[in-house]
Design an enzyme around this catalytic site. Structure first.
Site, PDB file in Angstrom:
ATOM      1  N   LYS A  88       1.252   4.056  -3.068  1.00  0.00           N
ATOM      2  CA  LYS A  88       0.886   5.473  -2.915  1.00  0.00           C
ATOM      3  C   LYS A  88       2.094   6.362  -3.223  1.00  0.00           C
ATOM      4  O   LYS A  88       1.959   7.424  -3.832  1.00  0.00           O
ATOM      5  CB  LYS A  88       0.363   5.769  -1.494  1.00  0.00           C
ATOM      6  CG  LYS A  88      -0.948   5.106  -1.130  1.00  0.00           C
ATOM      7  CD  LYS A  88      -2.111   5.502  -2.016  1.00  0.00           C
ATOM      8  CE  LYS A  88      -2.687   6.876  -1.754  1.00  0.00           C
ATOM      9  NZ  LYS A  88      -3.928   7.111  -2.563  1.00  0.00           N
ATOM     10  N   TYR A 107       0.824  -1.222   0.000  1.00  0.00           N
ATOM     11  CA  TYR A 107       0.000   0.000   0.000  1.00  0.00           C
ATOM     12  C   TYR A 107       0.857   1.271   0.000  1.00  0.00           C
ATOM     13  O   TYR A 107       0.729   2.093  -0.918  1.00  0.00           O
ATOM     14  CB  TYR A 107      -1.011  -0.023   1.161  1.00  0.00           C
ATOM     15  CG  TYR A 107      -1.785   1.272   1.266  1.00  0.00           C
ATOM     16  CD1 TYR A 107      -2.806   1.577   0.366  1.00  0.00           C
ATOM     17  CD2 TYR A 107      -1.473   2.221   2.244  1.00  0.00           C
ATOM     18  CE1 TYR A 107      -3.495   2.790   0.440  1.00  0.00           C
ATOM     19  CE2 TYR A 107      -2.157   3.424   2.326  1.00  0.00           C
ATOM     20  CZ  TYR A 107      -3.166   3.712   1.423  1.00  0.00           C
ATOM     21  OH  TYR A 107      -3.830   4.908   1.490  1.00  0.00           O
TER      22      TYR A 107
HETATM   23  N1  LIG Z   1      -8.739   6.316   5.061  1.00  0.00           N
HETATM   24  C1  LIG Z   1      -7.618   6.947   5.415  1.00  0.00           C
HETATM   25  O1  LIG Z   1      -7.306   7.089   6.610  1.00  0.00           O
HETATM   26  C2  LIG Z   1      -6.726   7.527   4.365  1.00  0.00           C
HETATM   27  C3  LIG Z   1      -7.002   7.415   3.009  1.00  0.00           C
HETATM   28  N2  LIG Z   1      -6.150   7.980   2.075  1.00  0.00           N
HETATM   29  C4  LIG Z   1      -6.424   7.932   0.636  1.00  0.00           C
HETATM   30  O2  LIG Z   1      -7.691   8.525   0.419  1.00  0.00           O
HETATM   31  C5  LIG Z   1      -8.322   7.916  -0.704  1.00  0.00           C
HETATM   32  C6  LIG Z   1      -9.722   7.510  -0.314  1.00  0.00           C
HETATM   33  O3  LIG Z   1      -9.629   6.568   0.750  1.00  0.00           O
HETATM   34  P1  LIG Z   1     -10.898   6.097   1.569  1.00  0.00           P
HETATM   35  O4  LIG Z   1     -12.038   6.980   1.257  1.00  0.00           O
HETATM   36  O5  LIG Z   1     -10.487   5.883   2.954  1.00  0.00           O
HETATM   37  O6  LIG Z   1     -11.124   4.664   0.916  1.00  0.00           O
HETATM   38  P2  LIG Z   1     -12.458   3.984   0.383  1.00  0.00           P
HETATM   39  O7  LIG Z   1     -12.116   2.579   0.117  1.00  0.00           O
HETATM   40  O8  LIG Z   1     -13.603   4.277   1.267  1.00  0.00           O
HETATM   41  O9  LIG Z   1     -12.689   4.763  -0.976  1.00  0.00           O
HETATM   42  C7  LIG Z   1     -12.014   4.450  -2.150  1.00  0.00           C
HETATM   43  C8  LIG Z   1     -13.011   4.486  -3.304  1.00  0.00           C
HETATM   44  O10 LIG Z   1     -12.299   4.176  -4.494  1.00  0.00           O
HETATM   45  C9  LIG Z   1     -13.082   3.258  -5.220  1.00  0.00           C
HETATM   46  N3  LIG Z   1     -12.239   2.414  -6.045  1.00  0.00           N
HETATM   47  C10 LIG Z   1     -11.392   1.459  -5.624  1.00  0.00           C
HETATM   48  N4  LIG Z   1     -10.835   0.843  -6.661  1.00  0.00           N
HETATM   49  C11 LIG Z   1     -11.335   1.437  -7.765  1.00  0.00           C
HETATM   50  C12 LIG Z   1     -11.143   1.240  -9.148  1.00  0.00           C
HETATM   51  N5  LIG Z   1     -10.340   0.290  -9.607  1.00  0.00           N
HETATM   52  N6  LIG Z   1     -11.804   2.037 -10.000  1.00  0.00           N
HETATM   53  C13 LIG Z   1     -12.653   2.987  -9.549  1.00  0.00           C
HETATM   54  N7  LIG Z   1     -12.880   3.212  -8.257  1.00  0.00           N
HETATM   55  C14 LIG Z   1     -12.229   2.445  -7.375  1.00  0.00           C
HETATM   56  C15 LIG Z   1     -13.823   2.427  -4.193  1.00  0.00           C
HETATM   57  O11 LIG Z   1     -14.970   1.810  -4.749  1.00  0.00           O
HETATM   58  C16 LIG Z   1     -14.129   3.456  -3.134  1.00  0.00           C
HETATM   59  O12 LIG Z   1     -15.391   4.035  -3.344  1.00  0.00           O
HETATM   60  C17 LIG Z   1      -7.430   6.764  -1.140  1.00  0.00           C
HETATM   61  O13 LIG Z   1      -6.693   7.152  -2.263  1.00  0.00           O
HETATM   62  C18 LIG Z   1      -6.524   6.525   0.067  1.00  0.00           C
HETATM   63  O14 LIG Z   1      -5.276   6.022  -0.344  1.00  0.00           O
HETATM   64  C19 LIG Z   1      -5.051   8.677   2.474  1.00  0.00           C
HETATM   65  C20 LIG Z   1      -4.743   8.806   3.784  1.00  0.00           C
HETATM   66  C21 LIG Z   1      -5.548   8.241   4.840  1.00  0.00           C
HETATM   67  C1  LIG Z   2      -2.877  -2.613  17.313  1.00  0.00           C
HETATM   68  C2  LIG Z   2      -4.386  -2.466  17.303  1.00  0.00           C
HETATM   69  C3  LIG Z   2      -4.868  -2.392  18.713  1.00  0.00           C
HETATM   70  O1  LIG Z   2      -6.011  -1.689  18.984  1.00  0.00           O
HETATM   71  C4  LIG Z   2      -4.802  -1.260  16.505  1.00  0.00           C
HETATM   72  C5  LIG Z   2      -4.615  -1.445  15.015  1.00  0.00           C
HETATM   73  C6  LIG Z   2      -5.057  -0.206  14.352  1.00  0.00           C
HETATM   74  C7  LIG Z   2      -4.709  -0.192  12.857  1.00  0.00           C
HETATM   75  C8  LIG Z   2      -5.672  -1.076  12.134  1.00  0.00           C
HETATM   76  C9  LIG Z   2      -4.716   1.246  12.364  1.00  0.00           C
HETATM   77  C10 LIG Z   2      -3.661   2.077  13.128  1.00  0.00           C
HETATM   78  C11 LIG Z   2      -3.180   3.158  12.181  1.00  0.00           C
HETATM   79  C12 LIG Z   2      -4.051   3.018  10.956  1.00  0.00           C
HETATM   80  C13 LIG Z   2      -3.506   3.550   9.619  1.00  0.00           C
HETATM   81  C14 LIG Z   2      -3.104   4.997   9.715  1.00  0.00           C
HETATM   82  O2  LIG Z   2      -4.155   5.808  10.207  1.00  0.00           O
HETATM   83  C15 LIG Z   2      -2.603   5.554   8.401  1.00  0.00           C
HETATM   84  C16 LIG Z   2      -3.347   5.137   7.193  1.00  0.00           C
HETATM   85  C17 LIG Z   2      -3.246   5.898   6.078  1.00  0.00           C
HETATM   86  C18 LIG Z   2      -3.777   5.491   4.838  1.00  0.00           C
HETATM   87  O3  LIG Z   2      -3.491   6.075   3.808  1.00  0.00           O
HETATM   88  C19 LIG Z   2      -4.661   4.311   4.773  1.00  0.00           C
HETATM   89  C20 LIG Z   2      -5.113   3.806   6.105  1.00  0.00           C
HETATM   90  C21 LIG Z   2      -3.997   3.794   7.140  1.00  0.00           C
HETATM   91  C22 LIG Z   2      -2.903   2.826   6.659  1.00  0.00           C
HETATM   92  C23 LIG Z   2      -4.567   3.362   8.517  1.00  0.00           C
HETATM   93  C24 LIG Z   2      -5.053   1.884   8.481  1.00  0.00           C
HETATM   94  C25 LIG Z   2      -5.445   1.329   9.851  1.00  0.00           C
HETATM   95  C26 LIG Z   2      -4.334   1.522  10.886  1.00  0.00           C
HETATM   96  C27 LIG Z   2      -3.120   0.701  10.504  1.00  0.00           C
END
Ligand SMILES: NC(=O)C1=CN([C@@H]2O[C@H](COP(=O)(O)OP(=O)(O)OC[C@H]3O[C@@H](n4cnc5c(N)ncnc54)[C@H](O)[C@@H]3O)[C@@H](O)[C@H]2O)C=CC1
Ligand SMILES: C[C@@H](CO)CCC[C@@H](C)[C@H]1CC[C@H]2[C@@H]3[C@H](O)CC4=CC(=O)CC[C@]4(C)[C@H]3CC[C@]12C
EC number: 1.1.1.-
Length: 369
Positions: A163, A159
Site C-alpha cells: 500500500k 500488505y
Molecule cells: N477494510 C479496511 O479496513 C480497509 C481497507 N482499505 C483499502 O480499501 C480498499 C478496499 O478494501 P475492502 O473493500 O476492505 O476490500 P475488499 O476485499 O472487500 O474489496 C476489494 C475489491 O477489489 C477486488 N479485487 C481484488 N483483486 C483484484 C484484481 N486483481 N483486479 C480487480 N479487482 C480486484 C476484489 O474482488 C474486491 O471486490 C483496498 O484498497 C484496501 O487496501 C484501506 C484501509 C482500511
Molecule cells: C487479537 C485479536 C483478539 O480479538 C483481534 C485481532 C483483530 C485483527 C484481525 C484486526 C485488528 C486491527 C485490524 C486491521 C486494522 O483495522 C487496519 C487495517 C487497515 C487496512 O488497510 C486493511 C485491514 C486492516 C489491516 C485491519 C485487518 C484486521 C485487524 C488486523
C-alpha cells in the site's frame, strides 16, 4: 458556458467496485453525484446486486477484469473522466503470497496510472490505508495524529509495504501529462479500520460469539485505541474528493487525506462491542484474560503452523504476529484536512453509523443460522 459545463455528464470508473468499500462508493455515486452520466464498475468478481442498479437513470456498466492485466485496465479507463481506484488485495492473514499482494496492489496501481496517462483520464482518487503510516514494526503509538505528524513508518508485512509503494506511485504521478496534454491530478485517501454494512471480519466475530454461547473474551487492553471509520463516510469522502479534484487541483493534487468521522476512540474489541453488544454478545473481562506473552506465543505458533502446513492446507487464523501488533498498538487520527481542502463533513453521524451497522450484523448473523 458555465451552464453547459455544469450540465456535462461524466464517466466514472470504480475499480474494486464490488468489494466492501467499493459497493458503498458505487451506491454513493449513484445517490450523490449529480454529474454522473455513466458508472463503470470494474472488479475481478462482479456482484449480482449490480443488476438492480442497471434499471436506474445512470448507465451502469459492469466490467469483469483484473487490475494486473494492463490491457483490461486500459480498456476500462478509456473515455472515463474520473477513476476511483479502490481495488486491492486486503490480506494480513497470509492467505495470498507476498508476490501476489505486490502484483495486485502495486502493479495493479501502476496499470491504472498508465491507463490514465495513455487514454487521457485526468482525475484519479486512490484508496490508500492508515497502514502506509503504521503501526510500525517498533510498536510506537500514533495518538490522534494527522497527515503532518512525524512518525517512523517502518513496514515489513507485504500488505502495508504494497500500500505504501502504491500510494507513492499515485502521488508521484500527480502532474504527469496525460494524452491530450492536460496534467493528471491525483490524491490518496487513507482510511483507518473501516466498519459498517458488509464488514466480513465483524460478521465473523459475531458468528464466533454465537458459537461460544454469546461470549467473547478480551485479549487487548481497553487502553489501546484503534482508529475506525464508517464505510458510508469513507465512500462519501471518495465521492467528494473525486468531485472536487477538478476545481481544486492545485490544492488537492498529490495530497494524502486520512479518512475520519465521529466514531469514538476505543480499543478494537470495545469498538466492536458497540455493535455486537446490542446483538446479544458480551465481552468477558475488564482486562485481557491471558497475559500478553501467551498471545505472542500463540500468534508465533500460528505463523509457524501456517508455514509448516502450507504445502498441504491453507491455515490462516485471525491471530498472527502482525495482526496482534496492529490490534495492540494505539493508532488514531485527529485531523480536519479533508474538511479544509475539499469541504468534507461526515455524511453519517456516529449514531446513524452505529444503528446501520447493528442492523446489518443482526441480519448477517441470522442468515448464518
Ligand atoms: N477494510 C479496511 O479496513 C480497509 C481497507 N482499505 C483499502 O480499501 C480498499 C478496499 O478494501 P475492502 O473493500 O476492505 O476490500 P475488499 O476485499 O472487500 O474489496 C476489494 C475489491 O477489489 C477486488 N479485487 C481484488 N483483486 C483484484 C484484481 N486483481 N483486479 C480487480 N479487482 C480486484 C476484489 O474482488 C474486491 O471486490 C483496498 O484498497 C484496501 O487496501 C484501506 C484501509 C482500511
Ligand atoms: C487479537 C485479536 C483478539 O480479538 C483481534 C485481532 C483483530 C485483527 C484481525 C484486526 C485488528 C486491527 C485490524 C486491521 C486494522 O483495522 C487496519 C487495517 C487497515 C487496512 O488497510 C486493511 C485491514 C486492516 C489491516 C485491519 C485487518 C484486521 C485487524 C488486523
Amino acid at each position: 458556458m458555465a451552464d453547459s459545463a455544469q450540465a456535462q455528464k461524466l464517466v466514472y470508473l470504480v475499480t474494486g467496485g464490488c468489494g466492501f468499500l467499493g459497493e458503498h462508493v458505487v451506491r454513493m455515486l449513484l445517490q450523490r453525484e449529480p454529474r454522473l452520466g455513466e458508472l463503470r464498475v470494474f472488479d475481478r468478481h462482479l456482484g449480482p446486486w449490480l443488476e438492480e442498479l442497471k434499471t436506474g437513470p445512470v448507465r451502469v456498466t459492469a466490467i469483469q477484469g483484473d487490475v494486473t492485466e494492463a490491457h483490461e485496465v486500459a480498456a476500462a479507463v478509456a473515455g472515463a473522466h474520473v477513476v476511483i481506484h479502490t481495488a486491492g488485495l486486503v490480506d494480513v492473514f497470509g492467505r495470498a503470497s507476498p508476490e501476489t499482494i505486490h502484483e495486485v496492489n502495486v502493479q495493479g496501481t501502476r496499470n491504472v496510472i498508465e491507463a490514465c496517462v495513455q487514454t487521457g483520464t485526468q482525475f484519479l482518487v486512490y484508496t490508500s490505508s492508515m497502514e502506509v503510516v503504521g503501526p510500525n514494526t517498533k510498536g510506537h503509538p500514533f495518538y490522534r495524529g494527522n497527515e503532518d505528524t512525524l512518525y517512523e513508518a517502518v513496514h515489513r508485512h507485504p500488505y502495508p509495504c504494497s500500500k505504501a509503494l502504491a500510494e507513492r506511485l499515485v502521488l508521484e504521478a500527480n502532474g504527469r501529462e496525460v494524452h491530450g496534454g492536460l496534467p493528471l491530478v491525483t490524491c490518496a485517501l487513507r482510511p483507518t479500520g473501516i466498519y459498517g454494512e458488509g464488514h466480513q471480519i465483524m460478521r465473523d466475530f459475531y458468528r464466533q460469539g454465537l458459537r461460544l454461547g454469546g461470549w467473547l473474551f478480551r485479549a487487548i487492553p481497553a487502553s489501546v485505541e484503534h482508529g475506525r471509520v464508517y464505510v458510508g463516510n469513507v465512500a462519501w469522502m471518495h465521492v467528494l474528493a473525486a468531485r472536487e479534484l477538478e476545481r481544486r487541483a492545485a490544492l488537492m493534487g498529490g495530497q494524502v487525506y486520512f479518512c475520519y468521522d465521529g466514531s469514538p476512540y476505543k480499543s478494537y474489541e470495545d469498538f466492536n462491542m458497540e455493535f455486537l453488544g446490542p446483538c446479544g454478545l458480551q465481552l468477558v473481562g475488564a482486562r485481557p484474560l491471558l497475559p500478553y506473552w501467551v498471545l505472542v506465543f500463540v500468534a508465533a505458533l500460528n505463523a509457524l503452523l501456517q508455514w509448516l502446513l502450507r504445502p498441504l492446507v491453507l491455515y490462516a487464523p485471525l491471530l498472527n504476529p502482525y495482526t496482534l501488533a496492529v490490534a495492540n498498538t494505539t493508532f488514531t487520527v485527529s485531523t480536519d484536512k479533508a474538511q479544509r481542502h475539499f469541504g468534507y463533513e461526515p455524511l453519517f453521524s456516529w449514531e446513524d453509523s452505529r444503528t446501520r451497522t447493528i442492523l446489518w450484523v443482526q441480519a448477517a448473523g441470522s442468515s448464518a443460522q
